[in-house]
Design a protein around this motif. Structure first.
Motif, short mmCIF file in Angstrom:
data_model
loop_
_atom_site.label_atom_id
_atom_site.label_comp_id
_atom_site.label_asym_id
_atom_site.label_seq_id
_atom_site.Cartn_x
_atom_site.Cartn_y
_atom_site.Cartn_z
N MET A 91 9.66 4.36 2.65
CA MET A 91 9.16 3.90 4.15
C MET A 91 9.68 2.52 4.36
O MET A 91 9.50 1.70 3.57
CB MET A 91 7.79 4.04 4.27
CG MET A 91 7.13 3.32 5.53
SD MET A 91 5.33 3.25 5.76
CE MET A 91 4.79 4.90 5.24
N ASN A 92 10.55 2.45 5.28
CA ASN A 92 11.22 1.06 5.99
C ASN A 92 9.69 0.52 6.40
O ASN A 92 9.08 0.67 7.01
CB ASN A 92 12.57 1.24 6.36
CG ASN A 92 12.25 1.67 7.65
OD1 ASN A 92 11.37 1.49 8.52
ND2 ASN A 92 13.26 2.62 8.03
N ALA A 93 10.13 -1.03 6.82
CA ALA A 93 9.31 -1.82 7.36
C ALA A 93 9.13 -1.35 9.01
O ALA A 93 7.96 -1.37 9.30
CB ALA A 93 9.83 -3.33 7.53
N ILE A 94 9.91 -0.91 9.74
CA ILE A 94 10.00 -0.36 10.96
C ILE A 94 9.00 0.88 11.01
O ILE A 94 8.02 1.07 11.71
CB ILE A 94 10.92 -0.13 11.80
CG1 ILE A 94 11.75 -1.41 11.96
CG2 ILE A 94 11.13 0.67 13.07
CD1 ILE A 94 11.13 -2.45 12.89
N GLU A 95 9.26 1.77 10.14
CA GLU A 95 8.24 3.16 10.09
C GLU A 95 6.98 2.63 9.72
O GLU A 95 5.93 3.06 10.23
CB GLU A 95 8.79 3.85 8.85
CG GLU A 95 10.10 4.78 9.21
CD GLU A 95 10.78 5.28 8.13
OE1 GLU A 95 11.66 6.40 8.28
OE2 GLU A 95 10.58 5.08 6.73
N LEU A 96 6.77 1.62 8.87
CA LEU A 96 5.32 1.25 8.46
C LEU A 96 4.60 0.82 9.78
O LEU A 96 3.57 0.97 10.10
CB LEU A 96 5.68 -0.02 7.40
CG LEU A 96 4.29 -0.78 7.05
CD1 LEU A 96 3.30 0.07 6.65
CD2 LEU A 96 4.60 -1.88 6.44
N LEU A 97 5.36 -0.46 10.27
CA LEU A 97 4.67 -0.86 11.56
C LEU A 97 4.36 0.28 12.60
O LEU A 97 3.42 -0.03 13.47
CB LEU A 97 5.49 -1.95 12.07
CG LEU A 97 5.52 -3.23 11.14
CD1 LEU A 97 6.59 -4.14 11.64
CD2 LEU A 97 4.11 -3.83 11.09
N LEU A 98 5.19 1.17 12.89
CA LEU A 98 5.11 2.11 13.84
C LEU A 98 4.07 3.27 13.55
O LEU A 98 3.70 4.01 14.47
CB LEU A 98 6.40 2.63 14.37
CG LEU A 98 7.46 1.72 14.89
CD1 LEU A 98 8.77 2.52 15.27
CD2 LEU A 98 6.84 1.05 16.25
N ASN A 99 3.79 3.60 12.29
CA ASN A 99 3.14 4.41 11.87
C ASN A 99 1.81 4.15 11.36
O ASN A 99 0.88 5.18 10.85
CB ASN A 99 3.87 5.38 10.93
CG ASN A 99 5.05 6.14 11.66
OD1 ASN A 99 4.86 6.91 12.42
ND2 ASN A 99 6.34 5.75 11.13
N ARG A 100 1.63 2.90 10.80
CA ARG A 100 0.10 2.74 9.94
C ARG A 100 -0.94 3.08 11.05
O ARG A 100 -0.90 2.50 12.32
CB ARG A 100 0.44 1.35 9.48
CG ARG A 100 -0.04 0.05 10.25
CD ARG A 100 -1.36 -0.50 10.20
NE ARG A 100 -1.86 -0.61 11.47
CZ ARG A 100 -3.17 -0.37 11.82
NH1 ARG A 100 -4.17 0.14 11.05
NH2 ARG A 100 -3.54 -0.58 13.18
N GLN A 101 -1.98 3.16 10.49
CA GLN A 101 -3.30 3.30 11.47
C GLN A 101 -4.43 3.19 10.38
O GLN A 101 -4.32 3.19 9.09
CB GLN A 101 -3.40 4.59 12.15
CG GLN A 101 -3.44 5.96 11.13
CD GLN A 101 -3.40 7.17 12.18
OE1 GLN A 101 -2.71 7.28 13.26
NE2 GLN A 101 -4.23 8.16 11.65
N SER A 102 -5.45 2.56 10.92
CA SER A 102 -6.74 2.16 10.00
C SER A 102 -7.20 3.68 9.57
O SER A 102 -7.14 4.63 10.30
CB SER A 102 -7.68 1.66 11.03
OG SER A 102 -7.13 0.51 11.19
N ASP A 103 -7.81 3.62 8.37
CA ASP A 103 -8.57 4.82 7.91
C ASP A 103 -9.82 4.52 7.44
O ASP A 103 -9.97 3.85 6.17
CB ASP A 103 -7.33 5.35 6.63
CG ASP A 103 -7.67 6.66 6.33
OD1 ASP A 103 -8.92 7.36 6.37
OD2 ASP A 103 -6.95 7.49 5.99
N PRO A 104 -10.86 5.32 7.94
CA PRO A 104 -12.20 4.76 7.57
C PRO A 104 -12.61 5.69 6.26
O PRO A 104 -13.79 5.63 5.89
CB PRO A 104 -12.86 5.23 9.02
CG PRO A 104 -12.38 6.18 9.65
CD PRO A 104 -10.88 5.88 9.24
N SER A 105 -11.97 6.66 5.87
CA SER A 105 -12.42 7.59 4.69
C SER A 105 -11.62 7.17 3.79
O SER A 105 -10.44 7.89 3.70
CB SER A 105 -12.03 9.07 5.47
OG SER A 105 -12.84 9.46 6.66
N LEU A 106 -12.32 6.44 2.85
CA LEU A 106 -11.56 6.08 1.75
C LEU A 106 -12.28 6.45 0.47
O LEU A 106 -13.46 6.30 0.38
CB LEU A 106 -11.13 4.52 1.75
CG LEU A 106 -10.66 4.09 3.05
CD1 LEU A 106 -10.63 2.60 3.38
CD2 LEU A 106 -9.15 4.57 2.94
#
Length: 184
Positions: A1-16
């Motif tokens: 995953m490149n940096a732009i993919e990271l920034l455009l696809n990351r999301q918070s995940d409450p189920s850990l």
């Protein structure tokens, strides 16, 4: 995953769940936190990593704060469980430094950037992460229990762990109603 993919696809995940990042991965996450913009190179923050029995210590701090606040038992029971939402909780607090050109507001933003950078690093390593604040982040009894001076602030609780389930991808947020382009 490149940096732009990271920034455009990351999301918070409450189920850990377990596992948490190993020592090498944690080193990477913490190193990412140190690469943030920091006017004057003041390092106006402190990072505390809670795992294993440390999560119980965090739980006790939350319970103590709500007990002193005379909260209802349901609220006390709820906060007691909060640190166990993930196998690792990273607490980032300010460590305000006196500086004539860098006000505390800017130093708080720097601490927030630390949380953000570490969340991005965790995501890039394949972990889920959730940045939380809420009442406990602004509670002086919590700060005192965590050895954070009352003058300083908690920028966030970063919960990190393995994603327990795939989350639906959040819809894209469009920027057009939030951006003004001024050309003169």
């Amino acid at each position: 995953m490149n940096a732009i993919e990271l920034l455009l696809n990351r999301q918070s995940d409450p189920s850990l769940t377990m596992p948490a990042p190993n020592n090498d991965e944690l080193h990477t996450i913490l190193t990412a936190g140190m690469r943030i913009p920091d006017h004057g190179a003041l390092k106006p923050f402190t990072i505390s990593v809670y795992t294993d029995e440390g999560l119980s210590k965090l739980s006790r701090a939350f319970v103590k704060a709500m007990t002193l606040k005379k909260a209802e038992q349901a609220k006390i029971d709820k906060v007691a469980k909060m640190p166990f939402r993930a196998p690792m909780v990273v607490v980032v607090s300010t460590d305000y430094q006196p500086h004539e050109k860098v006000p505390e507001k800017e130093q708080l933003i720097t601490a927030g950037c630390v949380v953000h950078a570490m969340q991005m690093a965790a995501f890039s390593l394949g972990y889920g992460a959730m940045w939380r604040t809420g009442d406990l982040a602004f509670n002086n009894d919590v700060k005192s229990s965590l050895n954070i001076t009352l003058h300083n602030d908690i920028a966030g609780f970063l919960y990190i762990g393995t994603k327990a389930k795939d989350m639906p991808v959040k819809p894209e947020r469009y920027f057009e109603d939030r951006v003004r382009i001024i050309n003169g």
